[in-house]
Design a protein around this motif. Structure first.
Motif, PDB file in Angstrom:
ATOM      1  N   GLY A 176     -42.403 -20.744  16.543  1.00  0.00           N
ATOM      2  CA  GLY A 176     -43.450 -20.652  15.529  1.00  0.00           C
ATOM      3  C   GLY A 176     -44.622 -21.552  15.810  1.00  0.00           C
ATOM      4  O   GLY A 176     -44.909 -21.929  16.941  1.00  0.00           O
ATOM      5  N   ARG A 177     -45.303 -21.912  14.734  1.00  0.00           N
ATOM      6  CA  ARG A 177     -46.466 -22.778  14.833  1.00  0.00           C
ATOM      7  C   ARG A 177     -46.053 -24.121  15.426  1.00  0.00           C
ATOM      8  O   ARG A 177     -45.104 -24.742  14.993  1.00  0.00           O
ATOM      9  CB  ARG A 177     -47.037 -22.991  13.435  1.00  0.00           C
ATOM     10  CG  ARG A 177     -48.335 -23.690  13.448  1.00  0.00           C
ATOM     11  CD  ARG A 177     -48.857 -23.818  12.037  1.00  0.00           C
ATOM     12  NE  ARG A 177     -49.566 -25.083  11.998  1.00  0.00           N
ATOM     13  CZ  ARG A 177     -49.337 -26.047  11.160  1.00  0.00           C
ATOM     14  NH1 ARG A 177     -48.424 -25.901  10.249  1.00  0.00           N
ATOM     15  NH2 ARG A 177     -50.019 -27.146  11.190  1.00  0.00           N
TER      16      ARG A 177
ATOM     17  N   VAL B 164     -28.104 -19.997  19.305  1.00  0.00           N
ATOM     18  CA  VAL B 164     -27.629 -19.237  18.142  1.00  0.00           C
ATOM     19  C   VAL B 164     -26.171 -18.814  18.350  1.00  0.00           C
ATOM     20  O   VAL B 164     -25.354 -18.909  17.433  1.00  0.00           O
ATOM     21  CB  VAL B 164     -28.535 -18.010  17.883  1.00  0.00           C
ATOM     22  CG1 VAL B 164     -27.910 -17.051  16.899  1.00  0.00           C
ATOM     23  CG2 VAL B 164     -29.888 -18.471  17.386  1.00  0.00           C
ATOM     24  N   ALA B 165     -25.843 -18.363  19.555  1.00  0.00           N
ATOM     25  CA  ALA B 165     -24.452 -17.974  19.830  1.00  0.00           C
ATOM     26  C   ALA B 165     -23.511 -19.167  19.680  1.00  0.00           C
ATOM     27  O   ALA B 165     -22.422 -19.041  19.104  1.00  0.00           O
ATOM     28  CB  ALA B 165     -24.344 -17.391  21.235  1.00  0.00           C
ATOM     29  N   LEU B 166     -23.924 -20.319  20.163  1.00  0.00           N
ATOM     30  CA  LEU B 166     -23.097 -21.519  20.035  1.00  0.00           C
ATOM     31  C   LEU B 166     -22.960 -21.942  18.579  1.00  0.00           C
ATOM     32  O   LEU B 166     -21.854 -22.269  18.118  1.00  0.00           O
ATOM     33  CB  LEU B 166     -23.708 -22.654  20.869  1.00  0.00           C
ATOM     34  CG  LEU B 166     -22.920 -23.949  20.951  1.00  0.00           C
ATOM     35  CD1 LEU B 166     -21.564 -23.713  21.603  1.00  0.00           C
ATOM     36  CD2 LEU B 166     -23.713 -24.982  21.737  1.00  0.00           C
TER      37      LEU B 166
ATOM     38  N   LEU C   1     -34.650 -22.809  11.129  1.00  0.00           N
ATOM     39  CA  LEU C   1     -35.525 -23.935  11.470  1.00  0.00           C
ATOM     40  C   LEU C   1     -35.703 -24.062  12.981  1.00  0.00           C
ATOM     41  O   LEU C   1     -36.799 -24.360  13.461  1.00  0.00           O
ATOM     42  CB  LEU C   1     -34.961 -25.236  10.894  1.00  0.00           C
ATOM     43  CG  LEU C   1     -35.115 -25.423   9.390  1.00  0.00           C
ATOM     44  CD1 LEU C   1     -34.365 -26.662   8.924  1.00  0.00           C
ATOM     45  CD2 LEU C   1     -36.576 -25.505   9.005  1.00  0.00           C
ATOM     46  N   ALA C   2     -34.638 -23.841  13.724  1.00  0.00           N
ATOM     47  CA  ALA C   2     -34.745 -23.892  15.183  1.00  0.00           C
ATOM     48  C   ALA C   2     -35.683 -22.804  15.685  1.00  0.00           C
ATOM     49  O   ALA C   2     -36.506 -23.045  16.581  1.00  0.00           O
ATOM     50  CB  ALA C   2     -33.367 -23.748  15.817  1.00  0.00           C
ATOM     51  N   PHE C   3     -35.588 -21.616  15.110  1.00  0.00           N
ATOM     52  CA  PHE C   3     -36.487 -20.530  15.509  1.00  0.00           C
ATOM     53  C   PHE C   3     -37.934 -20.877  15.198  1.00  0.00           C
ATOM     54  O   PHE C   3     -38.826 -20.674  16.017  1.00  0.00           O
ATOM     55  CB  PHE C   3     -36.094 -19.229  14.802  1.00  0.00           C
ATOM     56  CG  PHE C   3     -36.950 -18.060  15.196  1.00  0.00           C
ATOM     57  CD1 PHE C   3     -36.699 -17.380  16.368  1.00  0.00           C
ATOM     58  CD2 PHE C   3     -38.002 -17.647  14.403  1.00  0.00           C
ATOM     59  CE1 PHE C   3     -37.484 -16.305  16.752  1.00  0.00           C
ATOM     60  CE2 PHE C   3     -38.794 -16.582  14.773  1.00  0.00           C
ATOM     61  CZ  PHE C   3     -38.532 -15.906  15.951  1.00  0.00           C
TER      62      PHE C   3
ATOM     63  N   ALA D  54     -20.960 -21.922   2.139  1.00  0.00           N
ATOM     64  CA  ALA D  54     -21.821 -23.074   2.401  1.00  0.00           C
ATOM     65  C   ALA D  54     -21.981 -23.317   3.901  1.00  0.00           C
ATOM     66  O   ALA D  54     -23.078 -23.642   4.375  1.00  0.00           O
ATOM     67  CB  ALA D  54     -21.256 -24.322   1.719  1.00  0.00           C
ATOM     68  N   VAL D  55     -20.904 -23.149   4.654  1.00  0.00           N
ATOM     69  CA  VAL D  55     -20.997 -23.324   6.104  1.00  0.00           C
ATOM     70  C   VAL D  55     -21.965 -22.307   6.700  1.00  0.00           C
ATOM     71  O   VAL D  55     -22.808 -22.639   7.528  1.00  0.00           O
ATOM     72  CB  VAL D  55     -19.595 -23.206   6.755  1.00  0.00           C
ATOM     73  CG1 VAL D  55     -19.699 -23.078   8.261  1.00  0.00           C
ATOM     74  CG2 VAL D  55     -18.741 -24.397   6.392  1.00  0.00           C
ATOM     75  N   TRP D  56     -21.869 -21.063   6.272  1.00  0.00           N
ATOM     76  CA  TRP D  56     -22.745 -20.027   6.825  1.00  0.00           C
ATOM     77  C   TRP D  56     -24.196 -20.210   6.368  1.00  0.00           C
ATOM     78  O   TRP D  56     -25.124 -19.923   7.125  1.00  0.00           O
ATOM     79  CB  TRP D  56     -22.235 -18.639   6.457  1.00  0.00           C
ATOM     80  CG  TRP D  56     -21.067 -18.263   7.307  1.00  0.00           C
ATOM     81  CD1 TRP D  56     -19.769 -18.149   6.926  1.00  0.00           C
ATOM     82  CD2 TRP D  56     -21.093 -17.978   8.708  1.00  0.00           C
ATOM     83  NE1 TRP D  56     -18.985 -17.814   8.000  1.00  0.00           N
ATOM     84  CE2 TRP D  56     -19.772 -17.698   9.111  1.00  0.00           C
ATOM     85  CE3 TRP D  56     -22.094 -17.942   9.667  1.00  0.00           C
ATOM     86  CZ2 TRP D  56     -19.436 -17.388  10.426  1.00  0.00           C
ATOM     87  CZ3 TRP D  56     -21.765 -17.625  10.973  1.00  0.00           C
ATOM     88  CH2 TRP D  56     -20.448 -17.351  11.337  1.00  0.00           C
ATOM     89  N   VAL D  57     -24.411 -20.690   5.140  1.00  0.00           N
ATOM     90  CA  VAL D  57     -25.779 -20.938   4.671  1.00  0.00           C
ATOM     91  C   VAL D  57     -26.413 -22.070   5.477  1.00  0.00           C
ATOM     92  O   VAL D  57     -27.570 -21.967   5.914  1.00  0.00           O
ATOM     93  CB  VAL D  57     -25.787 -21.254   3.154  1.00  0.00           C
ATOM     94  CG1 VAL D  57     -27.119 -21.815   2.706  1.00  0.00           C
ATOM     95  CG2 VAL D  57     -25.454 -20.000   2.354  1.00  0.00           C
ATOM     96  N   ILE D  58     -25.669 -23.139   5.700  1.00  0.00           N
ATOM     97  CA  ILE D  58     -26.193 -24.258   6.485  1.00  0.00           C
ATOM     98  C   ILE D  58     -26.494 -23.807   7.914  1.00  0.00           C
ATOM     99  O   ILE D  58     -27.521 -24.177   8.495  1.00  0.00           O
ATOM    100  CB  ILE D  58     -25.202 -25.440   6.458  1.00  0.00           C
ATOM    101  CG1 ILE D  58     -25.176 -26.049   5.065  1.00  0.00           C
ATOM    102  CG2 ILE D  58     -25.557 -26.486   7.500  1.00  0.00           C
ATOM    103  CD1 ILE D  58     -24.078 -27.066   4.856  1.00  0.00           C
TER     104      ILE D  58
END
Length: 174
Positions: free
Chosen positions: A151-152, A111-113, A144-146, A133-137
């Protein structure tokens, strides 16, 4: 008259003992195909030299701009820490209690990277819409990574039941 013994020509199959299974190999244990140690060491050394060379070139080009220099050094440091955390995660067994903490460290460094790179790209965008848009992506990618990391389905939990190695067919081992 003696009772007749069952014959092999009856309509029912005759049960036989299964043939003995060969001892498991490295690929059957989920560790991938066995490679000589020098090949994996050579690939790691090559990638390290390549990454360090790119870092040195980035430092050379950013030597007159403190902001660019800070970005290059931070990115290189985070990549090195991520590599160390992933190597530690690869060494730990699935049932080791420290595995969850190391996974959390991998996610935090990732996340930091991602935010460091997104901050740099968003800063270079000319319009506000592109910056958003950059921040939303980035937020979607981190989410998704989390989900996939914690997650499941994390560590194969909930996706497939564990099967003992002696219950796996030869076709499934390949």
């Amino acid at each position: 008259m003696e009772p007749s013994a069952p014959t092999a020509t009856s309509s029912y199959p005759v049960a036989r003992e299964p043939p003995p299974r060969p001892p498991p190999q490295t690929a059957q244990l989920g560790q991938g195909p066995a490679q000589p140690r020098w090949k994996s060491w050579a690939l790691g050394a090559f990638l390290t030299v390549l990454l360090t060379g790119g870092f040195a070139w980035g430092v050379y080009r950013a030597r007159h701009s403190p902001r660019n220099l800070a970005f290059v050094i931070t990115t290189y440091y985070l990549l090195a820490v991520l590599y160390c955390c992933l190597a530690k995660l690869d060494v730990l067994r699935r049932d080791d209690p420290a595995r969850r903490r190391v996974r959390l460290a991998v996610w935090a460094v990732s996340v930091a990277l991602a935010t460091t790179i997104a901050w740099r790209f968003a800063d270079s965008m000319p319009y506000l819409g592109l910056k958003i848009a950059v921040w939303v992506i980035t937020a979607v990618a981190v989410g998704l990574a989390f989900y996939h990391f914690f997650g499941r389905g994390a560590d194969g939990a909930g996706t497939r039941p564990e099967v003992a190695l002696h219950e796996v067919s030869p076709e499934q081992r390949v």
